[in-house]
Write an enzyme that holds these catalytic residues in place. Sequence first.
Site, PDB file in Angstrom:
ATOM      1  N   HIS A  92       9.014  16.081  -3.737  1.00 28.47           N
ATOM      2  CA  HIS A  92       9.476  16.119  -2.352  1.00 28.47           C
ATOM      3  C   HIS A  92      10.771  15.343  -2.153  1.00 28.47           C
ATOM      4  CE1 HIS A  92       7.124  12.282  -1.653  1.00 28.47           C
ATOM      5  NE2 HIS A  92       8.085  12.062  -0.781  1.00 28.47           N
ATOM      6  N   ASP A 228       3.457  15.918  -7.737  1.00 25.06           N
ATOM      7  CA  ASP A 228       4.666  15.651  -6.945  1.00 25.06           C
ATOM      8  C   ASP A 228       5.754  14.949  -7.771  1.00 25.06           C
ATOM      9  OD1 ASP A 228       6.478  15.171  -4.941  1.00 25.06           O
ATOM     10  OD2 ASP A 228       5.000  14.403  -3.517  1.00 25.06           O
ATOM     11  N   SER A 660       8.599   6.579  -2.216  1.00 24.78           N
ATOM     12  CA  SER A 660       8.330   7.812  -2.932  1.00 24.78           C
ATOM     13  C   SER A 660       9.228   7.895  -4.143  1.00 24.78           C
ATOM     14  CB  SER A 660       8.574   9.016  -2.032  1.00 24.78           C
ATOM     15  OG  SER A 660       7.415   9.272  -1.312  1.00 24.78           O
TER      16      SER A 660
HETATM   17  N1  ARG Z   1       3.767  11.818   2.805  1.00 25.92           N
HETATM   18  C1  ARG Z   1       4.700  11.665   1.745  1.00 25.92           C
HETATM   19  C2  ARG Z   1       5.891  10.760   2.185  1.00 25.92           C
HETATM   20  O1  ARG Z   1       5.881  10.257   3.254  1.00 25.92           O
HETATM   21  C3  ARG Z   1       5.096  12.948   1.124  1.00 25.92           C
HETATM   22  C4  ARG Z   1       5.784  13.946   1.988  1.00 25.92           C
HETATM   23  C5  ARG Z   1       6.164  15.248   1.374  1.00 25.92           C
HETATM   24  N2  ARG Z   1       5.156  16.279   1.499  1.00 25.92           N
HETATM   25  C6  ARG Z   1       4.955  17.097   2.590  1.00 25.92           C
HETATM   26  N3  ARG Z   1       3.992  17.956   2.563  1.00 25.92           N
HETATM   27  N4  ARG Z   1       5.737  17.083   3.655  1.00 25.92           N
HETATM   28  O2  ARG Z   1       7.028  11.090   2.171  1.00 25.92           O
HETATM   29  N1  ASP Z   2       5.807   9.627   0.870  1.00 29.08           N
HETATM   30  C1  ASP Z   2       6.558   8.449   1.210  1.00 29.08           C
HETATM   31  C2  ASP Z   2       8.020   8.550   0.795  1.00 29.08           C
HETATM   32  O1  ASP Z   2       8.611   9.599   0.818  1.00 29.08           O
HETATM   33  C3  ASP Z   2       5.897   7.244   0.672  1.00 29.08           C
HETATM   34  C4  ASP Z   2       5.004   6.605   1.680  1.00 29.08           C
HETATM   35  O2  ASP Z   2       5.343   6.618   2.865  1.00 29.08           O
HETATM   36  O3  ASP Z   2       4.001   6.039   1.279  1.00 29.08           O
HETATM   37  O4  ASP Z   2       8.674   7.567   0.569  1.00 29.08           O
END
Ligand code: ARG
Ligand code: ASP
Length: 725
Positions: A92, A228, A660
């Site tokens: 991502h 990921d 991330s």
């Molecule tokens: N939650 C994760 C972070 O904050 C991954 C986000 C990417 N994935 C998604 N389905 N949008 O960035």
């Molecule tokens: N998924 C998040 C990021 O893109 C990481 C998190 O917020 O824990 O940095």
Amino acid sequence: MNSKINPSYFIKTTLLCVLVGFSSLSFAKKGMWMPPNLGLKESDLKKMGLKIPISKLYNDKQTGINQAVVIFDKGCTGEVISSNGLILTNHHCGYSAVQKISSATKDYFANGFWAKNQQEEIPCPGLTVTFVRKMVNVSDLILYEIYPAMKNEERDSIIDARIRGLEKGYRYTSHLDAQIKPFFNGNEYWVTVSETYTDVRLVGFPQNGIGAFGGDTDNWMWPRHTGDFSLFRVYANKQNKPASYAKNNKAYKTANFLTINAKGIKEGDFTMVYGFPGTTQNYISSYQLAQIQNIIDPIRIQARTARLEAMTQKMNADRGVFLKYTAKRASIANGWKKWQGELKGLQQNHVLDKKREQETRFMTWLNLHLMDSSVSGKASEILQAMDAVCNAANQSIKTDEYIKEAVLSIELIQQGQLLEKVRKTISALKGNALRDSLAILKANYLAFEKDFDPATDAAVFGALMPLYFKNCAGKMPKEFINQYNQYSAQFGKWSKGLYERSLLSNKADFIAFLDAEKPSLETITNDPALKLYNAIIDYRALKINPSLATYNQAMRYWNRLYTYNTLLMGDRADFAPDANFTQRLTYGTVKGMDPEGEAGYSFQTFLDEAIAKDKPSVEEFKVPEQLKALQAKKDFGKWGENNRMPIAFIASNHTSGGNSGSPVLNAKGELIGTNFDRVWEGTMSDLYYDANICRNITLDVRYTLFIIEKMGNASWLFKEMKIIK
Ligand code: ARG
Ligand code: ASP
């Protein structure tokens, strides 16, 4: 120096901590630590399991692990995993870079991408990788003779000048970039010396069925089965220095890269996450927390629910629209879902009450220490003042949140800024100067237009505008009401007319307009999207910004004092500064969780569970056929464990957005995985971290290696890595 704490304090405060309970310091015993300060945590790190010297974790001599932890694309973390500048990060995190080089014929989301050799690696325009060479606490130089209770106006001009001077000095002597940022709400300052590489190329990218498996549905959730990760490479000039893209640039050479440990993990193992967490507010007062909980989060969730529904409908109906909007939707949905988890966590764990209790303890402590010289002047006014300042700003905060989430989230209105630039250019310039400026603006428009679908945006308009009218009645610009009435007070008619008439949503007309001998000032001035844009910007400038500016200035002052005095309450080694997108290390242990007190969650997930979730009819849960076949044959190469293929694990590291892609390290500093998310129950950790509830989610490096080998047929990459098995 004022920002430091008088040692005689520790004796008194230790006594007090016994008195008011050490747990009162909910900030203590966790956090995102400054790498050069790890000495403060050495005994704790060793006790928890660290097996290497602190100096291996951080030094500025090119031999520290810190040199292998990079900023990836301005908002994520990545790590160097080979002597040839190979970078591992999240899928991502590479997503928008890959979107820019994807098209219907090169659909890397559907098919993945794997270079067979360095020549095949794809340049990614605009993508950057930043190495941090050094971090230094410069508080003494920035804060001398600055007193905590000094007014902002007095303080700012002195500090700004010192920052500029010092940054310049660091740049001059290092030949690198240097940036100084405040920590602990302005009670400390650190410089980061860094080097940014701008020729970065795509090496490997699993298809969405692996890299984004579970999509927005599983996002922020555990158990999780997303592969990921993605791979990039940094390129440099002959001197191994940053250079813009050139075919002949060479892979960046370094002796400093992470060793991969593929032996596996077990519950209780010590782990560290090294990266760039963006923003946390663990020192926040109950008053600002109440704003987030009662005003900001609910508005964001409400507006994004409507917006996502509208977008998704269009995206599901048309693959072309999907390709334009997938990265945008992912980022909108990401916040949307996180804030829901955050709200739930804050409510269920009574965090507001806990903050209030903390404030009561603060006042008790303060009353015992008011006469001490290190307690700042005005300390006793802090909480009352914050309460009043927040109350005075609540209405503006609400209106502004609607402007951001419901008005400026409509791309047509947001891009009114481009129309405004065109209008200014036409009215100010002539001849060649006009032509040149319009050519640049045309390029900007085309870049935007590549991922813009007017029909989708019109649907978003239809979802958001009624929300804005309903919630901001009486607090909106006249232009909005005029246009609405002009279309007999019907949102549907208004949107139809707007998108038919604006140049932004009519590509051929707009291009012809920009190419015309004499573009008409009248036409652009009357563009309805431009009028909406200017109206909302003017309204904000006149009615909202002044009160927000007052609020921000005042809160900056009181937050600085609050944090300053809070730091006096405990041992300095127990306080980590809030995240501000500088390099940090956090540590914890691999650990399952028991959110509802029922069976709880195991610490680990496996490929067979992913396949059990397979749903070919649903984009997010479509497992690639080849992956199913590998599972059926249990063909995991060297990477499986007891005939199963591990995917992810959770641990109690305090992480945030920006982490991330961060390397997750074992006790010896070897790479065991890549951080990519947190669990739903614990997303409140940006505001309040609780080690019983909050978990970070890591992609097991064995799954990464398995996918590279078995799905990407790219084991040529293993030769440049150092893998312990
Ligand atoms: N939650 C994760 C972070 O904050 C991954 C986000 C990417 N994935 C998604 N389905 N949008 O960035
Ligand atoms: N998924 C998040 C990021 O893109 C990481 C998190 O917020 O824990 O940095």
